[in-house]
Design a protein around this motif. Structure first.
Motif, PDB file in Angstrom:
ATOM      1  N   ASP A  46       0.862  -1.184   0.000  1.00 52.65           N
ATOM      2  CA  ASP A  46       0.000   0.000   0.000  1.00 52.65           C
ATOM      3  C   ASP A  46       0.894   1.228   0.000  1.00 52.65           C
ATOM      4  O   ASP A  46       1.141   1.834   1.045  1.00 52.65           O
ATOM      5  N   LEU A  50      -2.335   4.547   1.992  1.00 52.07           N
ATOM      6  CA  LEU A  50      -3.623   5.172   1.690  1.00 52.07           C
ATOM      7  C   LEU A  50      -4.818   4.294   2.028  1.00 52.07           C
ATOM      8  O   LEU A  50      -5.928   4.791   2.111  1.00 52.07           O
ATOM      9  N   PRO A  52      -6.337   2.138  -0.054  1.00 55.02           N
ATOM     10  CA  PRO A  52      -7.232   2.489  -1.157  1.00 55.02           C
ATOM     11  C   PRO A  52      -8.266   1.402  -1.458  1.00 55.02           C
ATOM     12  O   PRO A  52      -8.550   1.086  -2.610  1.00 55.02           O
ATOM     13  N   SER A 104     -12.601  -0.766  -4.406  1.00 54.19           N
ATOM     14  CA  SER A 104     -11.393  -0.008  -4.726  1.00 54.19           C
ATOM     15  C   SER A 104     -11.696   1.474  -4.547  1.00 54.19           C
ATOM     16  O   SER A 104     -12.636   1.997  -5.134  1.00 54.19           O
ATOM     17  N   ALA A 106      -9.430   3.855  -5.250  1.00 54.52           N
ATOM     18  CA  ALA A 106      -8.352   4.536  -5.977  1.00 54.52           C
ATOM     19  C   ALA A 106      -8.810   5.904  -6.459  1.00 54.52           C
ATOM     20  O   ALA A 106      -9.907   6.048  -6.999  1.00 54.52           O
ATOM     21  N   HIS A 109      -3.778  11.071  -6.944  1.00 57.47           N
ATOM     22  CA  HIS A 109      -2.964  11.449  -5.793  1.00 57.47           C
ATOM     23  C   HIS A 109      -1.697  12.102  -6.315  1.00 57.47           C
ATOM     24  O   HIS A 109      -1.181  11.703  -7.353  1.00 57.47           O
ATOM     25  N   GLU A 114      -2.621   6.095  -9.521  1.00 61.45           N
ATOM     26  CA  GLU A 114      -3.914   5.435  -9.324  1.00 61.45           C
ATOM     27  C   GLU A 114      -3.811   3.929  -9.580  1.00 61.45           C
ATOM     28  O   GLU A 114      -4.429   3.128  -8.890  1.00 61.45           O
ATOM     29  N   GLU A 116      -1.364   1.913  -8.982  1.00 59.84           N
ATOM     30  CA  GLU A 116      -0.833   1.227  -7.801  1.00 59.84           C
ATOM     31  C   GLU A 116      -1.920   1.029  -6.747  1.00 59.84           C
ATOM     32  O   GLU A 116      -1.945   0.011  -6.064  1.00 59.84           O
ATOM     33  N   GLN A 117      -2.817   1.981  -6.637  1.00 59.68           N
ATOM     34  CA  GLN A 117      -3.913   1.864  -5.684  1.00 59.68           C
ATOM     35  C   GLN A 117      -4.886   0.759  -6.112  1.00 59.68           C
ATOM     36  O   GLN A 117      -5.377  -0.006  -5.278  1.00 59.68           O
ATOM     37  N   SER A 120      -3.372  -2.519  -5.313  1.00 56.59           N
ATOM     38  CA  SER A 120      -3.456  -2.780  -3.877  1.00 56.59           C
ATOM     39  C   SER A 120      -4.827  -3.351  -3.513  1.00 56.59           C
ATOM     40  O   SER A 120      -4.932  -4.270  -2.692  1.00 56.59           O
TER      41      SER A 120
END
Length: 192
Positions: A46, A50, A52, A104, A106, A109, A114, A116-117, A120
């Protein structure tokens, strides 16, 4: 060559498979077991801390209530649908003893992409599956059409910018279907 240890974890990863929701029976995880599974599900990469993603626990009357929304949305889009099909749509979230929707969260940021979120959230869903399986439960990670339908997402309480990573159906395996073919490593691995 490094030896590959034979551990219960590796055995689980080698043999894990989905079990269709109609084949999942009671009992599902009790509240303490579910909390342990969800804690493990949240232990994923993460970037930026975050979190997310979030989890929606659907059981009992909630599954039936959401099923009515799903069936209603299907009926609105398919006026030709017969009673059997509408019944099937209405039972989507009550076949397994418990369903956890992974959401999600996401968003754009300044530092954390986004993508990567989103990854995750996928990792949280897979950790949830593995934690449930390691706890003795069988699972199925599904989306289906209604995971993308705004009427259903609104009924689940998703914000306009949130997306559903999937529904994790959890129960005991009443029957385990035979394993499906898995990809040949030669078809999916490129060594550079």
């Amino acid at each position: 060559m490094i030896p590959t240890p034979d551990t219960p974890t590796l055995d689980l990863l080698r043999t894990r498979r989905s079990v269709a929701p109609p084949l999942l029976t009671e009992p599902g995880p009790d509240p303490a077991a579910l909390d342990a599974i969800l804690r493990i599900a949240s232990r994923v990469p993460d970037h930026g801390k975050l979190a997310p993603w979030r989890f929606l626990v659907i059981e009992g009357e909630a599954g039936a209530r959401l099923g009515a929304v799903i069936a209603g949305a299907y009926a609105a889009d398919h006026p030709e649908a017969d009673a059997a099909r509408l019944n099937l749509e209405g039972r989507r979230l009550v076949q397994a003893p418990l369903v956890v929707a992974v959401v999600s969260r996401a968003r754009p940021h300044i530092k954390i992409p986004e993508w990567e979120q989103v990854l995750s959230a996928g990792a949280a869903a897979m950790n949830l599956v593995l934690a449930a399986n390691a706890s003795g439960f069988a699972t199925a990670w599904l989306t289906e059409w209604f995971a993308y339908d705004r009427r259903v997402l609104d009924a689940l309480g998703l914000e306009p910018w949130e997306k559903l990573a999937g529904f994790i159906h959890i129960g005991r395996a009443g029957a385990v279907p035979s394993d499906r073919p898995r990809p040949d490593l030669a078809d999916i691995v490129t060594r550079l």
